[in-house]
Design an enzyme around this catalytic site. Structure first.
Site, mmCIF file in Angstrom:
data_model
loop_
_atom_site.group_PDB
_atom_site.id
_atom_site.type_symbol
_atom_site.label_atom_id
_atom_site.label_comp_id
_atom_site.label_asym_id
_atom_site.label_seq_id
_atom_site.Cartn_x
_atom_site.Cartn_y
_atom_site.Cartn_z
ATOM 1 N N CYS A 106 0.840 -1.195 0.000
ATOM 2 C CA CYS A 106 0.000 0.000 0.000
ATOM 3 C C CYS A 106 0.880 1.251 0.000
ATOM 4 O O CYS A 106 1.690 1.445 -0.894
ATOM 5 C CB CYS A 106 -0.954 -0.079 1.185
ATOM 6 S SG CYS A 106 -2.308 1.104 1.181
ATOM 7 N N HIS A 127 0.475 1.354 -3.611
ATOM 8 C CA HIS A 127 -0.911 1.755 -3.861
ATOM 9 C C HIS A 127 -0.924 2.780 -4.996
ATOM 10 O O HIS A 127 -0.019 3.613 -5.096
ATOM 11 C CB HIS A 127 -1.507 2.372 -2.586
ATOM 12 C CG HIS A 127 -2.970 2.612 -2.684
ATOM 13 N ND1 HIS A 127 -3.484 3.735 -3.291
ATOM 14 C CD2 HIS A 127 -4.024 1.860 -2.288
ATOM 15 C CE1 HIS A 127 -4.804 3.675 -3.246
ATOM 16 N NE2 HIS A 127 -5.162 2.548 -2.641
#
Length: 197
Positions: A106, A127
């Site tokens: 992420c 991400h």
């Protein structure tokens, strides 16, 4: 039978709970000794969606520990809390210097690893909101492995990420053994981008 491995999973206020819980759960299903450690002053951390997780210990108490891998969940401001923890930075540097594995997903590849130079010359992903901070042609991969570094995109890739860690720590058969009872879909045969798992 493969020997048990040891993995540190640090968490902090605002860490992404799906990412943290899935990686801990899948690794433990594989027989990994997972140490969940708080970067905060308390063991209980309020995660990004207000769930409360209780760590096993504090990151500051893990500096002298030996880990086969350090695996970072993302989430905001969780990734910033991990980045700002001096003890975690020491642990990550020690891991990299020893050429031992580290993993992040992420926001954490861009927010935690990249500023420390831990992604220099490494194929990686993050991400989509942080992809512009990652160089190379693997940034759109769901899970990217380059040497001893594993990165991934977000909550939707957490199972793949965790199984890639199991495969790295043990082997493909162990990852299949863990994935089977979880009724995971079969892994695609061909990678979409360089270094994709």
């Amino acid at each position: 039978m493969a020997s048990a491995k040891r993995v540190l999973v640090p968490i902090g206020t605002g860490s992404e709970e799906m990412e943290a819980s899935i990686m801990v759960d899948v690794l433990r299903r594989a027989g990994v000794e997972v140490v969940v450690a708080s970067v905060e002053d308390t063991l209980q951390c309020e995660m990004s969606r207000k769930m409360k997780f209780v760590a096993d210990c504090f990151v500051k108490d893990c500096e002298d520990g030996e880990f086969d891998m350090v695996a970072l969940p993302g989430g905001m401001p969780g990734a910033e809390r991990l980045r700002d923890c001096a003890s975690l930075q020491t642990i990550l540097k020690k891991q990299a210097d020893a050429k031992k594995a580290y993993a992040a997903m992420c926001a954490s590849p861009a927010v935690v690893l990249s500023p420390q130079g831990l992604l220099n010359g490494v194929a990686a992903t993050a991400h989509p909101a942080f992809s512009d901070k990652i160089e190379g042609d693997s940034v759109s991969g769901r899970v990217v492995i380059d040497g001893n570094v594993i990165t991934s995109r977000g909550p939707g890739t957490a199972f793949e990420f965790a199984l890639a860690m199991v495969e790295y720590l043990y082997d493909k058969e162990k990852a299949k053994e863990v994935a089977g009872p979880m009724v995971m879909p079969p892994k695609e045969a061909s990678a979409l981008v360089p270094n994709e798992w």
